[in-house]
Design a protein around this motif. Structure first.
Motif, short mmCIF file in Angstrom:
data_model
loop_
_atom_site.label_atom_id
_atom_site.label_comp_id
_atom_site.label_asym_id
_atom_site.label_seq_id
_atom_site.Cartn_x
_atom_site.Cartn_y
_atom_site.Cartn_z
N PRO A 1 0.82 -1.21 0.00
CA PRO A 1 0.00 0.00 0.00
C PRO A 1 0.85 1.26 0.00
N GLY A 2 0.56 2.13 -0.92
CA GLY A 2 1.31 3.38 -1.01
C GLY A 2 2.57 3.28 -1.83
N GLY A 3 3.04 2.08 -2.16
CA GLY A 3 4.25 1.91 -2.93
C GLY A 3 3.96 1.79 -4.42
N PRO A 4 5.02 1.85 -5.25
CA PRO A 4 4.82 1.72 -6.70
C PRO A 4 4.23 0.36 -7.06
N ARG A 5 3.46 0.33 -8.12
CA ARG A 5 2.84 -0.89 -8.59
C ARG A 5 3.07 -1.02 -10.09
N PRO A 6 2.97 -2.22 -10.61
CA PRO A 6 2.99 -2.35 -12.07
C PRO A 6 1.76 -1.64 -12.65
N GLY B 1 1.42 5.43 -15.92
CA GLY B 1 2.64 5.00 -15.25
C GLY B 1 3.52 4.08 -16.04
N ALA B 2 3.10 3.68 -17.23
CA ALA B 2 3.93 2.76 -18.03
C ALA B 2 5.11 3.51 -18.64
N THR B 3 6.27 2.90 -18.60
CA THR B 3 7.46 3.46 -19.24
C THR B 3 7.79 2.76 -20.55
#
Length: 611
Positions: free
Chosen positions: A173-178, A204-206
């Motif tokens: 929770p609160g952290g980066p996700r795919p 959020g996709a790179t």
């Protein structure tokens, strides 16, 4: 421009000292530190990396560590830049390192939110470590890592690239996700061996991975891709996954597409080796008189319908109608006209919608105007069963008010939107779609002196404004026929001014297109040459049709000079191009007015050359 020697020595010394200190002391220990670079050893191919111009490849020799390394090859004006975006922690210090081999290899980070960094070295024959540090800004959550070579240099290698620093967090929770799985995936078979894919960008996709029937995934950074190397008349199924520094999403819903049957030439769909192009006054009448489509002689290989015109300058809405009976007595009915178009096509001719003209200014200043342009042009092409589109934007249609300075990376909306609109139409109709352009010399060759320089020496800042359009569409462009008439004097590659009215003018102007030329005197960014089969010479059919008419004998001299390097007069070309496509004229109607002099001369000339 190559870096100066003294600068190289000082930087190499600094880098050597920095690396020595780094190796001796090592980075500050921290339990939360991690290597955030994805696939820095290139053991997973180019997964996570995007290389400019297809310049990157993974090789098994030479390598520094593991079994693979990156090989990137600069070509032309491309420095072989390979990059990836990485999620980072704000207000934190990171150390970037890599092992490199080659001449003038660079390593750097951009988007740091503070001071972007880069280091470089010249180390042919031996692996050398590069290292640098940077601190992220208080709001920075993503940086771009990159490596590249230098213009005109051989291939270079990169291996074991790392970015060591604070881990931005896990997937809790609160952290980066795919990212979420991409949606809206569509597939369109554009040729016998390729399929164009597009989808909605995932937040959020790179980068994205494109999957196809068990083949190795293709990694791209944009929300679109063209998959090539496919078999003709074969059905393929595709899925896409979205990637960021944390991981990859679930795959999208699958879509399928069947490639087209083999045959045809995308570069010149259905055109003869030498073609005659003419504009037919379809929607208006003037002193040349009206000419029915069915009565156009067989000499004409490409017939451009003049004109599709806008309902307003900025709307993007294009309309086309046949000349009213009051202006054109004897004009055909729409049904008769459509039947005549089909008859011409059955005889191997191409019939295109020409948009613009002297009075048809079109400015696609917004994406809404771009989309309206695409849909309205598509409706006209479909209604009349046409083969493609001719872009004849003149006047203020291509305004450079915002001052673009690099034809390879335009930012002016009317330029960017026009390119996007034409690419959309080309993808929509596929490889048989014929695309031609008829710019004035002002918008093309005058860029040799003034493009991007603003109102210098009394010149309009739009000088050369077609260059970014032509360059962006060169792989889609069937024919460019610059109007070598109604023009002022233009400087050729011989640094001499050439004026209309004789063979030298079309020779010099066409030589520039087939040779390439510096833009506004900048030899570091020359405009690349077009293929000779993409180029036709544009001339007025008669003295009534425009300033710059030249007699048939001088038309033949221009063709002899460009295709055989004879009869060149005062201008000597930089090559010989027997595959030059042919001639364009304004117009079919004016040629009839002059007793078909222009087309009869074309037929006689190429009959004498064997076709």
């Amino acid at each position: 421009m190559r870096p100066a020697g003294n600068r190289a020595t000082s930087v190499l010394t600094a880098v050597a000292l920095a690396v020595a200190a780094f190796l001796a002391a090592g980075p500050p220990a921290a339990a939360a530190d991690a290597d955030l670079a994805r696939n820095g050893g290139f053991e997973a191919g180019l997964d996570g990396w995007s290389c400019s111009g297809g310049s990157g490849a993974v090789v098994t020799s030479p390598v520094h560590g593991g079994g693979h390394a990156l090989k990137a090859t600069p070509a032309g004006q491309d420095n072989a830049r390979c990059a990836q975006s990485v999620t980072v922690k704000p207000d934190s210090t990171y150390t970037l390192g890599a092992w490199v081999q080659g001449a003038y290899v660079y390593l750097g980070a951009s988007g740091t939110g503070t001071t972007d960094v880069s280091v470089w070295t010249q180390s042919p024959g031996a692996w050398k470590q590069l290292a640098t540090t940077f601190r992220t800004g208080p709001a920075t959550t993503e940086v771009t890592l990159y490596t590249h070579g230098w213009y005109g240099q051989p291939a270079h290698h990169t291996d074991d690239l790392t970015l060591v620093g604070p881990d931005p967090g896990g997937t809790g929770p609160g952290g980066p996700r795919p990212p979420a799985a991409p949606t809206g995936l569509t597939a369109n078979a554009t040729s016998a061996d390729s399929v164009a894919l597009s989808w909605s960008a995932a937040a959020g996709a790179t980068s994205y991975k494109v999957y196809r029937d068990g083949a190795a995934p293709l990694t791209v950074t944009a929300a679109s891709a063209t998959v090539t190397g496919l078999a003709a008349s074969t059905t393929y199924t595709f899925q896409v996954g979205a990637v960021n520094a944390v991981g990859e999403s679930a795959k999208s819903a699958p879509v399928s597409a069947t490639t087209r049957s083999a045959g045809g030439s995308p570069g010149s769909p259905g055109l003869p080796a030498h073609a005659l192009v003419g504009y037919l006054h379809t929607s208006f009448a003037n002193g040349a008189g009206h000419l029915r489509m069915a009565d156009v002689p067989a000499s004409w290989d490409v017939i451009n319908l003049a004109f599709g015109e806008p309902t307003s300058v900025t709307s993007g809405d294009i309309r086309f109608q046949l000349c009213p009976v009051a202006q054109c007595p004897g004009v055909e009915t729409p049904a008769e006209f459509k039947a005549a178009v089909k008859a011409k096509q059955a005889a191997g001719k191409k019939v295109l919608l020409s948009v613009g003209g002297q009075n048809g200014q079109v400015q696609l200043a917004t994406t809404a105007a771009r989309d309206t342009f695409v849909s309205s042009v598509g409706r006209i092409i479909d209604e009349y069963g046409l083969d493609g589109l001719d872009i004849d934007f003149e006047g203020h249609s291509l305004s450079l008010a915002t001052g673009d300075t690099d034809f390879r990376a335009p930012t002016t909306p009317v330029i960017v939107n026009l390119i996007s609109a034409v690419k959309t139409l080309k993808a929509w109709y596929g490889p048989d779609f014929v695309l031609t352009m008829a710019p004035e010399t002002f918008f093309v060759q005058l860029g040799y002196q003034y493009y991007g320089s603003g109102p210098w020496g009394g010149q309009d800042p739009r000088a050369g404004a077609y260059l970014p359009v032509i360059h962006a569409l060169r792989d889609d462009l069937t024919l460019l026929h610059v109007q070598d008439y109604n023009s002022g004097s233009i400087m050729g590659l011989d640094n001499q001014y050439h004026s209309m009215g004789g063979a030298d003018f079309p020779i010099a102007m066409t030589d520039m297109l087939l040779t390439g030329f510096p833009v506004a005197g900048d030899t570091a960014r020359p405009f690349p040459p077009l293929r000779p089969e993409q180029v036709a010479i544009g001339l007025p059919a008669t003295t009534n049709a425009g300033n710059g008419h030249i007699p048939p004998a001088e038309v033949d001299e221009a063709l002899n000079c460009l295709t055989k390097k004879t009869d060149c007069g005062s201008y000597q070309t930089h090559g010989t191009w027997p595959a030059l496509r042919g001639l364009m004229t304004w117009s079919v109607n004016w040629d009839r007015f002059a007793g078909w002099e222009f087309s009869r001369n074309f037929d006689a000339y190429f009959a004498g050359q064997g076709g």
